[in-house]
Design an enzyme around this catalytic site. Structure first.
Site, PDB file in Angstrom:
ATOM      1  N   CYS A   1       0.983  -1.273   0.085  1.00 58.47           N
ATOM      2  CA  CYS A   1       0.001  -0.087  -0.087  1.00 58.47           C
ATOM      3  C   CYS A   1       0.811   1.298  -0.203  1.00 58.47           C
ATOM      4  O   CYS A   1       1.699   1.511   0.991  1.00 58.47           O
ATOM      5  CB  CYS A   1      -0.881  -0.263   1.074  1.00 58.47           C
ATOM      6  SG  CYS A   1      -1.663   1.669   1.681  1.00 58.47           S
TER       7      CYS A   1
ATOM      8  N   CYS B   1      -0.096   3.830   2.674  1.00 61.17           N
ATOM      9  CA  CYS B   1       0.420   3.440   3.935  1.00 61.17           C
ATOM     10  C   CYS B   1       1.947   3.827   4.046  1.00 61.17           C
ATOM     11  O   CYS B   1       2.130   4.075   5.185  1.00 61.17           O
ATOM     12  CB  CYS B   1       0.272   1.776   4.259  1.00 61.17           C
ATOM     13  SG  CYS B   1      -1.342   1.120   3.872  1.00 61.17           S
TER      14      CYS B   1
END
Length: 101
Positions: free
Chosen positions: A30, A33
């Site tokens: 991600c 993230c």
């Protein structure tokens, strides 16, 4: 700096903590993230009263499902073992601090 939480220590580190706990539900794949980590580091520097934990959803799917995490990153603030607020998506430090008020 951040506490890694797993199914083995989630209860002790998050649910039974004696301070507010912000859990970052993330995954290695991600991009947002990864971008969020420096923002969380900045929050940690300003909020020593707050415990910040990271939970890898690929490794701990059971917990992610329990808290209905459907998108990453998801941040869940726990107070006294209960969900106080949830935020989905990338946030800058100032937005995170506002969320934590």
């Amino acid at each position: 700096m951040f506490t890694k939480v797993t199914k083995e220590n989630f209860e002790a580190e998050v649910l039974k903590a004696d301070q507010p706990v912000l859990v970052d539900f993330w995954a290695t794949w991600c991009g947002y993230c990864t971008m969020l980590t420096p923002e969380l580091e900045a929050v940690a520097a300003e909020r020593p009263d707050l415990k910040i934990c990271k939970l890898n959803t690929d490794e701990e799917t059971e917990i992610a499902i329990r808290y209905s995490v459907m998108s990453l990153p998801t941040l869940i603030l726990f107070k006294n073992g209960e969900v106080a607020t949830t935020a989905i998506g990338y946030r800058k430090k100032d937005e995170l601090l506002e969320l934590l008020k």
